[in-house]
Design an enzyme around this catalytic site. Structure first.
Site: not given
Ligand code: AMP
Length: 128
Positions: A32, A89, A105
């Site tokens: 992440d 989520n 995810h």
């Molecule tokens: P959610 O809020 O459950 O949709 O989580 C999305 C997650 O994706 C968050 O923890 C972000 O920090 C992560 N995220 C967003 N963009 C990227 C990226 N380019 N590479 C890795 N993680 C990411």
């Protein structure tokens, strides 16, 4: 409806970089970008599924097996065995955390708690 312009779809297509951990035909895991604790990784299917329910309902047996194989190998690769958290989520108005990327995810969290992690837990418990 699934939007192919989401950031994880771009990672799968190789259009933006990621720190990959494990990859197979059906799934991939990577760190992440904004970790809540020492080891915060995401495991995603390569198929176009918006959330965990969409994936569980519609992914083929091969996709589901590939996803869980990626999950296990990711846990092994980052040294996770007995102590960890997993969450997914779904939706903009989910009770605890909102979904921000609309490609299914799993968050896998392990290792040391960071200030970010402790602050989130305090907020959830309404501790000032
Ligand atoms: P959610 O809020 O459950 O949709 O989580 C999305 C997650 O994706 C968050 O923890 C972000 O920090 C992560 N995220 C967003 N963009 C990227 C990226 N380019 N590479 C890795 N993680 C990411």
């Amino acid at each position: 409806m699934y939007d192919s312009n989401n950031v994880f779809a771009k990672i799968i297509r190789g259009e933006i970089p990621s720190k990959k951990i494990v990859e197979n035909e059906y799934a991939v895991s990577f760190y992440d970008v904004n970790p809540m604790c020492e080891k915060h990784v995401l495991v995603i299917p390569k198929g176009k599924y918006e959330n965990i329910l969409d994936f569980a309902r519609h992914a083929s047996a091969a996709e589901q097996a590939g996803f869980w194989d990626c999950f296990v190998k990711t846990a092994d690769a980052i040294g996770v065995n007995a102590e960890f958290n997993v969450f997914a989520n779904a939706g903009l108005s989910a009770p605890l955390f909102n979904q921000s990327v609309f490609h299914f995810h799993l968050h896998l969290l392990a290792g040391e708690k960071t200030d970010a992690c402790i602050n989130i837990m305090k907020e959830m418990l309404c501790i000032k």
